[in-house]
Write an enzyme that holds these catalytic residues in place. Structure first.
Site, PDB file in Angstrom:
ATOM      1  N   ASP A   1     -94.659 -21.692 -60.127  1.00 42.11           N
ATOM      2  CA  ASP A   1     -95.386 -22.961 -60.073  1.00 42.11           C
ATOM      3  C   ASP A   1     -96.494 -22.826 -59.032  1.00 42.11           C
ATOM      4  OD1 ASP A   1     -94.189 -23.052 -57.616  1.00 42.11           O
ATOM      5  OD2 ASP A   1     -93.002 -24.847 -58.003  1.00 42.11           O
TER       6      ASP A   1
ATOM      7  N   LYS B   1     -92.948 -20.980 -67.851  1.00 39.10           N
ATOM      8  CA  LYS B   1     -92.505 -21.686 -66.655  1.00 39.10           C
ATOM      9  C   LYS B   1     -91.315 -22.603 -66.987  1.00 39.10           C
ATOM     10  CE  LYS B   1     -93.947 -25.170 -63.437  1.00 39.10           C
ATOM     11  NZ  LYS B   1     -94.874 -26.272 -63.316  1.00 39.10           N
TER      12      LYS B   1
END
Ligand code: SF4
Length: 212
Positions: free
Chosen positions: A139, A121
């Site tokens: 996310d 991420k």
């Protein structure tokens, strides 16, 4: 290949939110964004921005972080939560960057994820926002809303990322996260989404056909 349905969803999002790349974490360079992203785990962007405002004055270079005292840095970033691990990772990361990467934040997923505390991420945030390389940041908003729109059935972020890579055209990989964060904050909340105001309602798999 993006389907007609996906192209329609993207066209609506482009029209609603534009096509500029926006980053919600304030930063002036790559390492500032990298550390802000590490701090943003389990923390709001607003809180991180509040902390980095003073932090990046106090520690004004990568070397300053590499030389930082752990307990002092812990105190400085305490309000972002999980401060012990975050401070430890930031210092270790700063050291790796100065020692092994000539003070530069690398631009490949392999090198980025080799840094302490940097997962896919965070790596994708850097690839997209700093280097503008096609990358999809998964996310909490992307996870929830991609499922609601029927673009994935997975729950693991990495598998969601690969599903999205298959259905979204590359020129919308970076924008997907930007648009979906905005959409998730304004309309498609985790609890009690504003479905009656939703411009993507007819594409929603979760709510379609249900009474509200
Ligand atoms: Fe989200 Fe509701 Fe829109 Fe579906 S209809 S995308 S749940 S706001």
């Amino acid at each position: 290949m993006a389907t007609k349905r996906v192209k329609e969803i993207l066209a609506i999002l482009d029209e609603q939110y534009g096509t500029d790349y926006i980053c919600y974490l304030n930063h002036e360079n790559a390492w500032q964004l990298l550390f802000a992203t590490i701090m943003s785990a389990q923390c709001t962007d607003e809180r991180v921005n509040l902390v980095t405002k003073d932090l990046y004055v106090k520690y004004d270079s990568l070397q300053a972080f590499a030389d930082a005292d752990l307990s002092r840095l812990e105190r400085d970033i305490r309000s972002t939560g999980f401060y012990h691990n975050k401070a430890k990772n930031i210092i270790a990361c700063a050291r790796r960057l100065t020692e092994d990467f000539g003070g530069q934040v690398p631009d490949t997923i392999e090198e980025l994820t080799s840094l302490p505390g940097v997962g896919r991420k965070t790596a994708n945030v850097i690839l997209g926002n700093i280097y503008h390389k096609p990358s999809i940041v998964v996310d909490t908003h992307v996870k929830r809303i991609s499922a609601r729109l029927g673009l994935t059935k997975e729950t693991d972020p990495e598998k969601i990322e690969y599903d999205l890579q298959k259905v979204l055209p590359k020129d919308h990989w970076i924008l997907w996260n930007i648009h979906i964060i905005t959409f998730g904050r304004q309309i498609c909340f985790a609890r009690n989404p504003k479905c009656e105001e939703c411009f993507l309602r007819s594409y929603c798999r979760e709510k379609a056909g249900k009474k509200k």
